[in-house]
Scaffold this motif. Structure first.
Motif, PDB file in Angstrom:
ATOM      1  N   ASP A 160       0.831  -1.211   0.000  1.00  0.00           N
ATOM      2  CA  ASP A 160       0.000   0.000   0.000  1.00  0.00           C
ATOM      3  C   ASP A 160       0.861   1.256   0.000  1.00  0.00           C
ATOM      4  O   ASP A 160       0.536   2.250  -0.646  1.00  0.00           O
ATOM      5  CB  ASP A 160      -0.921  -0.002   1.217  1.00  0.00           C
ATOM      6  CG  ASP A 160      -1.989  -1.092   1.153  1.00  0.00           C
ATOM      7  OD1 ASP A 160      -2.220  -1.614   0.048  1.00  0.00           O
ATOM      8  OD2 ASP A 160      -2.559  -1.417   2.206  1.00  0.00           O
ATOM      9  N   SER A 161       1.974   1.209   0.731  1.00  0.00           N
ATOM     10  CA  SER A 161       2.864   2.367   0.805  1.00  0.00           C
ATOM     11  C   SER A 161       3.501   2.664  -0.543  1.00  0.00           C
ATOM     12  O   SER A 161       3.542   3.820  -0.986  1.00  0.00           O
ATOM     13  CB  SER A 161       3.948   2.118   1.862  1.00  0.00           C
ATOM     14  OG  SER A 161       4.880   3.178   1.880  1.00  0.00           O
ATOM     15  N   VAL A 162       4.000   1.621  -1.211  1.00  0.00           N
ATOM     16  CA  VAL A 162       4.617   1.814  -2.527  1.00  0.00           C
ATOM     17  C   VAL A 162       3.581   2.315  -3.530  1.00  0.00           C
ATOM     18  O   VAL A 162       3.855   3.223  -4.334  1.00  0.00           O
ATOM     19  CB  VAL A 162       5.250   0.501  -3.013  1.00  0.00           C
ATOM     20  CG1 VAL A 162       5.716   0.624  -4.464  1.00  0.00           C
ATOM     21  CG2 VAL A 162       6.427   0.120  -2.120  1.00  0.00           C
ATOM     22  N   ALA A 163       2.379   1.739  -3.482  1.00  0.00           N
ATOM     23  CA  ALA A 163       1.320   2.168  -4.399  1.00  0.00           C
ATOM     24  C   ALA A 163       0.967   3.629  -4.164  1.00  0.00           C
ATOM     25  O   ALA A 163       0.738   4.389  -5.123  1.00  0.00           O
ATOM     26  CB  ALA A 163       0.091   1.274  -4.222  1.00  0.00           C
ATOM     27  N   ALA A 164       0.920   4.041  -2.910  1.00  0.00           N
ATOM     28  CA  ALA A 164       0.584   5.427  -2.599  1.00  0.00           C
ATOM     29  C   ALA A 164       1.651   6.386  -3.119  1.00  0.00           C
ATOM     30  O   ALA A 164       1.333   7.456  -3.657  1.00  0.00           O
ATOM     31  CB  ALA A 164       0.410   5.595  -1.093  1.00  0.00           C
ATOM     32  N   ILE A 165       2.925   6.008  -2.959  1.00  0.00           N
ATOM     33  CA  ILE A 165       4.010   6.856  -3.472  1.00  0.00           C
ATOM     34  C   ILE A 165       3.893   6.989  -4.991  1.00  0.00           C
ATOM     35  O   ILE A 165       4.039   8.091  -5.547  1.00  0.00           O
ATOM     36  CB  ILE A 165       5.373   6.268  -3.077  1.00  0.00           C
ATOM     37  CG1 ILE A 165       5.581   6.336  -1.562  1.00  0.00           C
ATOM     38  CG2 ILE A 165       6.505   7.027  -3.786  1.00  0.00           C
ATOM     39  CD1 ILE A 165       6.820   5.597  -1.088  1.00  0.00           C
ATOM     40  N   ALA A 166       3.643   5.884  -5.668  1.00  0.00           N
ATOM     41  CA  ALA A 166       3.522   5.909  -7.127  1.00  0.00           C
ATOM     42  C   ALA A 166       2.372   6.817  -7.558  1.00  0.00           C
ATOM     43  O   ALA A 166       2.507   7.628  -8.483  1.00  0.00           O
ATOM     44  CB  ALA A 166       3.316   4.491  -7.659  1.00  0.00           C
ATOM     45  N   ARG A 167       1.241   6.679  -6.876  1.00  0.00           N
ATOM     46  CA  ARG A 167       0.066   7.483  -7.225  1.00  0.00           C
ATOM     47  C   ARG A 167       0.335   8.971  -6.991  1.00  0.00           C
ATOM     48  O   ARG A 167       0.032   9.821  -7.845  1.00  0.00           O
ATOM     49  CB  ARG A 167      -1.119   6.998  -6.379  1.00  0.00           C
ATOM     50  CG  ARG A 167      -2.387   7.824  -6.482  1.00  0.00           C
ATOM     51  CD  ARG A 167      -3.024   7.690  -7.857  1.00  0.00           C
ATOM     52  NE  ARG A 167      -4.303   8.374  -7.877  1.00  0.00           N
ATOM     53  CZ  ARG A 167      -5.466   7.776  -7.586  1.00  0.00           C
ATOM     54  NH1 ARG A 167      -5.500   6.512  -7.225  1.00  0.00           N
ATOM     55  NH2 ARG A 167      -6.597   8.459  -7.672  1.00  0.00           N
ATOM     56  N   GLN A 168       0.891   9.304  -5.846  1.00  0.00           N
ATOM     57  CA  GLN A 168       1.156  10.707  -5.528  1.00  0.00           C
ATOM     58  C   GLN A 168       2.192  11.316  -6.475  1.00  0.00           C
ATOM     59  O   GLN A 168       2.052  12.471  -6.905  1.00  0.00           O
ATOM     60  CB  GLN A 168       1.623  10.821  -4.077  1.00  0.00           C
ATOM     61  CG  GLN A 168       0.535  10.483  -3.069  1.00  0.00           C
ATOM     62  CD  GLN A 168       1.079  10.168  -1.686  1.00  0.00           C
ATOM     63  OE1 GLN A 168       2.284  10.342  -1.429  1.00  0.00           O
ATOM     64  NE2 GLN A 168       0.222   9.703  -0.797  1.00  0.00           N
ATOM     65  N   ALA A 169       3.230  10.527  -6.819  1.00  0.00           N
ATOM     66  CA  ALA A 169       4.248  11.024  -7.746  1.00  0.00           C
ATOM     67  C   ALA A 169       3.650  11.255  -9.128  1.00  0.00           C
ATOM     68  O   ALA A 169       3.983  12.242  -9.813  1.00  0.00           O
ATOM     69  CB  ALA A 169       5.409  10.040  -7.826  1.00  0.00           C
ATOM     70  N   ALA A 170       2.752  10.357  -9.561  1.00  0.00           N
ATOM     71  CA  ALA A 170       2.106  10.527 -10.863  1.00  0.00           C
ATOM     72  C   ALA A 170       1.246  11.781 -10.880  1.00  0.00           C
ATOM     73  O   ALA A 170       1.243  12.539 -11.860  1.00  0.00           O
ATOM     74  CB  ALA A 170       1.263   9.293 -11.181  1.00  0.00           C
ATOM     75  N   ASP A 171       0.495  12.016  -9.796  1.00  0.00           N
ATOM     76  CA  ASP A 171      -0.303  13.237  -9.699  1.00  0.00           C
ATOM     77  C   ASP A 171       0.574  14.481  -9.812  1.00  0.00           C
ATOM     78  O   ASP A 171       0.246  15.448 -10.503  1.00  0.00           O
ATOM     79  CB  ASP A 171      -1.047  13.267  -8.363  1.00  0.00           C
ATOM     80  CG  ASP A 171      -2.387  12.550  -8.402  1.00  0.00           C
ATOM     81  OD1 ASP A 171      -2.930  12.372  -9.495  1.00  0.00           O
ATOM     82  OD2 ASP A 171      -2.877  12.152  -7.328  1.00  0.00           O
ATOM     83  N   ARG A 172       1.698  14.442  -9.110  1.00  0.00           N
ATOM     84  CA  ARG A 172       2.600  15.594  -9.095  1.00  0.00           C
ATOM     85  C   ARG A 172       3.197  15.829 -10.485  1.00  0.00           C
ATOM     86  O   ARG A 172       3.316  16.979 -10.943  1.00  0.00           O
ATOM     87  CB  ARG A 172       3.714  15.350  -8.064  1.00  0.00           C
ATOM     88  CG  ARG A 172       4.633  16.525  -7.835  1.00  0.00           C
ATOM     89  CD  ARG A 172       3.924  17.680  -7.178  1.00  0.00           C
ATOM     90  NE  ARG A 172       4.861  18.746  -6.813  1.00  0.00           N
ATOM     91  CZ  ARG A 172       4.511  20.011  -6.685  1.00  0.00           C
ATOM     92  NH1 ARG A 172       3.256  20.376  -6.891  1.00  0.00           N
ATOM     93  NH2 ARG A 172       5.408  20.923  -6.355  1.00  0.00           N
ATOM     94  N   ALA A 173       3.582  14.752 -11.158  1.00  0.00           N
ATOM     95  CA  ALA A 173       4.140  14.884 -12.509  1.00  0.00           C
ATOM     96  C   ALA A 173       3.130  15.502 -13.458  1.00  0.00           C
ATOM     97  O   ALA A 173       3.478  16.330 -14.314  1.00  0.00           O
ATOM     98  CB  ALA A 173       4.586  13.511 -13.013  1.00  0.00           C
TER      99      ALA A 173
END
Length: 605
Positions: free
Chosen positions: A276-289
């Motif tokens: 869940d932590s890795v998925a959250a980082i990926a999602r947040q980074a994609a939003d930021r990009a």
């Protein structure tokens, strides 16, 4: 940024309503069947394009074809990643220019420190010009640094320099140097540059050189070296995290972080709080990009990876990859990932093949492109072409296990057992024997190997096949079954059974663990329990189709219920999921041979 930013890119609600367990029937059709114990399928593969290039390369006479070879690092050996970063940046800027066709990095990077003459390289890559050069990072006292770049544009036919110019500038001007090199090359080739093109060449990805340095360190692992492994993606993700900490407005850095975290999630099969932590980082980074770099192809490629890998949303991933292709039409990873999605999951094989053709022209010596191209041809049931593409890829990368697996399977699909054996015989010269017999997708081919390799596979302990003892025991069971050692296969499954029951108790909602236990039940003759677990698996998210058919066929075969097994085999053939030839040649199905109803299936073309 909020989840709505992510949704805006997809143009639908951002909630992950389409989970991996709800993928389409076409997606299930492409599951690696080795994981389902029968080994009917083939790893996601990639094919190669030398023949394609010869037959299609003449269609663009106005394009100038260029390969940017790795610039030699003349500084400290520890700075090699920086020289590669400069090379990749120049290559990337040239790919943006109309009128140029630039060979992608994997094929070009094979000529690092080469002694081959320009004419030979040009013939192998299908180009007219080579851009070569050197890079030196001069580190002065007090933190002052300079960059010295000496590029040369070589005409392949004459091996003469068409253009050469040294650049010596402060490190802070590295982006300007990259732009100047690309501009001068374009002018030397007679490519007119519009004001828009000049502005694109001058774009700086970040104002923070330390952040850029961290990005290059990450790129070195998973892009330049192409190390698609858990350890490499973990280190790359750490480098990208450092980059965005140094510059929180670094759009490309956020895109790379989202992409790396998504594949780290996939390759490591993470679950629970860690996943869940890795998925959250990926999602947040994609939003930021998306907020910072909405016009960058890499942004949408990263969004697609998150959407596909974490949420199993194929349709969303396809839309994002189409957007990425519009912004980065020469990105080989975008082309091949899109090909896999539209072919495997949507059944648009002609479009998928055309995408792979394009990728092949851009990266003609890439095993990655070779694997994916071969996979698409396999899905389209063009086994002869897939064999040719995969075999061409093996000439460049004879130790590539995915290509070896694909070519072996493609030959079996054509009924060419001697040819399949020849592939494995040749593989021994390039791949350690232990790795060959224990690699997951090769277990279904152990029966094809010579006596010494078969004996090795049978005497190895379970942990040689998988760190989880129960899973290793089931691998051994499958190898024994394929060689007609049914008693030994059942004995191995008996030892695995209590361990698999315990594993499922630990994660009762895991369909993967249900699959493992269901197969073990079938091996030991607990057929009712296997059927009950199949229904439980379906209720947990398996919607039926291919996976249901292969499960039920598997259970019936292992349990000796051949009257039920044959109709399920019929279903698999009629739906185009498995060929009669595969049933005809693979020894896993020996118990069915001689039955009139099964023989009628085998008689089909």
């Amino acid at each position: 940024p909020s989840a709505s930013d992510f949704a805006r890119a997809l143009q639908f609600d951002a909630a992950p309503t389409i989970l991996a367990s709800r993928r389409s029937e076409r997606a299930r059709r492409r599951l690696p069947l080795a994981a389902l114990t029968l080994g009917l399928g083939f790893a996601i593969g990639l094919g190669v394009l030398f023949a394609w290039r010869r037959s299609h390369g003449a269609g663009e006479p106005t394009l100038k074809r260029v390969a940017v070879l790795p610039f030699d690092n003349l500084g400290d050996s520890a700075d090699a990643y920086f020289a590669d970063g400069v090379t990749e940046a120049v290559r990337g800027k040239l790919t943006m220019l109309p009128g140029l066709r630039v060979i992608a990095s994997y094929s070009s990077n094979q000529y690092r420190h080469t002694t081959k003459p320009p004419r030979q390289i040009g013939q192998e890559l299908g180009v007219d010009y080579l851009l070569v050069g050197t890079v030196r990072w001069v580190k002065g006292p007090g933190g002052t640094s300079r960059i010295q770049v000496s590029p040369e544009l070589v005409e392949v036919g004459s091996a003469a320099d068409k253009w050469q110019q040294p650049f010596d500038a402060a490190l802070t001007d590295v982006f300007q140097v990259q732009a100047d090199v690309a501009t001068q090359v374009a002018q030397a080739l007679g490519v007119a540059l519009s004001s828009t093109a000049r502005a694109a060449l001058a774009t700086r990805p970040t104002q923070n050189l330390a952040a850029y340095d961290s990005l290059l360190r990450g790129d070195q692992l998973v892009i330049t070296e192409g190390r698609w492994e858990v350890e490499a993606f973990g280190r790359a993700a750490s480098a990208y995290q450092a980059a965005v900490r140094l510059d929180s407005t670094f759009g490309l850095g956020w895109a790379r972080l989202a992409w790396a975290e998504a594949y780290l999630y996939s390759l490591s099969s993470l679950s629970g709080p860690e996943g869940d932590s890795v998925a959250a980082i990926a999602r947040q980074a994609a939003d930021r990009a998306l907020v910072l770099a909405p016009d960058l192809g890499q942004t949408y490629s990263a969004l697609a990876a998150v959407r596909n890998v974490i949420f199993g949303d194929v349709d969303g991933a396809v839309r994002l990859l189409r957007r990425a292709r519009t912004l980065a039409p020469h990105d080989v990873n975008v082309l091949t990932h899109l090909a896999v999605q539209v072919g495997d999951n949507l059944g648009r094989w002609d479009e998928a093949i055309a995408l792979c053709d394009e990728a092949a022209r851009l990266d003609p010596r890439s095993p990655l492109v070779a694997r994916r191209y071969a996979s698409i041809l396999d899905g389209a049931h063009r086994y002869k072409a897939a064999d040719s593409v995969g075999s061409a890829g093996l000439k460049t990368a004879p130790d590539n296990l995915a290509l070896l697996h694909f070519v072996t399977g493609a030959r079996l699909q054509q009924g060419d057992v001697p040819g399949a054996r020849a592939v494995l015989h040749e593989a021994v010269a390039h791949v350690p024997a232990r790795r060959l017999v224990t690699w997951p997708d090769f277990r279904v081919f152990v029966w094809l190997m010579d006596d010494s390799l078969r004996a090795l596979a049978l005497r190895l302990p379970p942990d040689a096949f998988n760190e989880v003892r129960a899973v290793g025991l089931m691998a051994i069971a499958g190898i024994n079954w394929d060689q007609g050692r049914y008693g030994a296969a059942r004995a191995s499954a008996v030892m695995a059974l209590p361990l698999l029951e315990q594993r499922l108790q630990q994660r009762p909602a895991s369909t993967g663990r249900m699959q493992e236990l269901m197969t073990a039940y079938a091996y030991v003759g607990k057929c009712a329990e296997a059927q009950q677990l199949r229904e439980r698996k379906r209720a947990a998210g398996d919607s039926g189709g291919f996976e249901m058919a292969i499960d039920r066929f598997d259970i019936a075969l292992r349990c000796g219920d051949y009257a039920r097994a044959v109709p399920w085999a019929d279903t698999l053939i009629r739906r185009g999921w498995v060929t009669p030839t595969w049933f005809r040649v693979h020894p896993a199905f020996a118990p069915l041979r001689g039955r009139p109803d099964f023989e009628r299936l085998l008689a089909r073309k």
